[in-house]
Motif scaffolding. Sequence first.
Motif, short mmCIF file in Angstrom:
data_model
loop_
_atom_site.label_atom_id
_atom_site.label_comp_id
_atom_site.label_asym_id
_atom_site.label_seq_id
_atom_site.Cartn_x
_atom_site.Cartn_y
_atom_site.Cartn_z
N UNK A 216 -8.26 23.67 -10.88
CA UNK A 216 -7.84 22.66 -11.86
C UNK A 216 -7.08 21.55 -11.15
N UNK A 217 -7.70 20.38 -11.06
CA UNK A 217 -7.07 19.27 -10.33
C UNK A 217 -5.81 18.76 -11.02
N UNK A 218 -5.63 19.08 -12.31
CA UNK A 218 -4.41 18.65 -13.00
C UNK A 218 -3.16 19.27 -12.39
N UNK A 219 -3.34 20.36 -11.66
CA UNK A 219 -2.21 21.03 -11.02
C UNK A 219 -1.88 20.44 -9.65
N UNK A 220 -2.69 19.48 -9.20
CA UNK A 220 -2.53 18.92 -7.85
C UNK A 220 -2.20 17.43 -7.91
N UNK A 221 -1.23 17.08 -8.71
CA UNK A 221 -0.85 15.68 -8.89
C UNK A 221 0.62 15.47 -8.54
N UNK A 222 0.98 14.21 -8.40
CA UNK A 222 2.39 13.89 -8.14
C UNK A 222 3.27 14.37 -9.29
N UNK B 145 0.82 -1.21 0.00
CA UNK B 145 0.00 0.00 0.00
C UNK B 145 0.86 1.26 0.00
N UNK B 146 2.07 1.12 0.51
CA UNK B 146 2.95 2.28 0.60
C UNK B 146 3.31 2.81 -0.78
N UNK B 147 3.21 1.96 -1.79
CA UNK B 147 3.59 2.34 -3.14
C UNK B 147 2.39 2.38 -4.08
N UNK B 148 1.19 2.36 -3.53
CA UNK B 148 -0.01 2.36 -4.35
C UNK B 148 -0.38 3.78 -4.78
N UNK B 149 -1.35 3.87 -5.69
CA UNK B 149 -1.88 5.16 -6.11
C UNK B 149 -2.89 5.64 -5.08
N UNK B 150 -2.95 6.96 -4.89
CA UNK B 150 -3.84 7.54 -3.89
C UNK B 150 -4.55 8.75 -4.49
N UNK B 151 -5.86 8.76 -4.41
CA UNK B 151 -6.67 9.91 -4.81
C UNK B 151 -7.19 10.58 -3.54
N UNK B 152 -7.03 11.89 -3.42
CA UNK B 152 -7.41 12.61 -2.21
C UNK B 152 -8.39 13.72 -2.57
N UNK C 140 -3.09 12.10 -6.64
CA UNK C 140 -3.76 13.23 -7.26
C UNK C 140 -4.78 13.76 -6.25
N UNK C 141 -5.03 15.06 -6.31
CA UNK C 141 -5.94 15.67 -5.36
C UNK C 141 -6.97 16.53 -6.09
#
Length: 207
Positions: free
Chosen positions: A101-107, A39-46, A82-83
């Motif tokens: 714009x959520x595209x600006x809030x990503x890894x 889980x430490x390396x999984x994708x996370x949506x916030x 991504x947030x």
Amino acid sequence: NGGGTDPDDGGNAGTDPDPGVCGDGTLTNASDEFIQNTAEHAKVDILWVMDNSGSMSDEQQALAYNFNAFISNFIEKDIDFQMAITTTDARSYYSGKMVGNSDKLTAQAAKDDEAQFMEDFRNMIKVGTRGSGHEMGLETSKDFFDRYRSWAREEAYLIVVYISDEEDSSPDQVNDYIRNLQSLKTSAGMVKAYSIVTQSHNPNSQW
């Protein structure tokens, strides 16, 4: 220890009579098994659900100021996140509407220009204080995914963070909203909901 010297046995090496996972306890026949936390390396949506009523200016400023403490661990561990941001205003036009714009809030945005990423979040999370005084963060988070179902990645963990200084006035039960969020994933354990709220009520002031 598989084998060692007991300070009380006169310096003679001994064998652990209960070696556990370490084979038979001898130095020549010992093995350990380690399981990595995938889980430490999984994708996370916030999803941030920010109260935008008249009393929230200081809280929005505080979250913007302290955001670095929250996100730095994600960046350091190279977590694919991504947030997005919405508000607690459940009036029909606004309910669940994405802020900025959520595209600006990503890894990836953080990798490209971390300083700009931080600045973009600080600006977006300050959603203003002209929203409805009947905060319905649970309702608006449901409406967010009705509006932007494709935003949430199917394989990613989903985290929803509610920030408010008032009691939530959403019409349904809390468990109904949680089940609705969990229905977005193949496993209910992939969804976590958190709140940053006050829990004690002074009738002469805000929650």
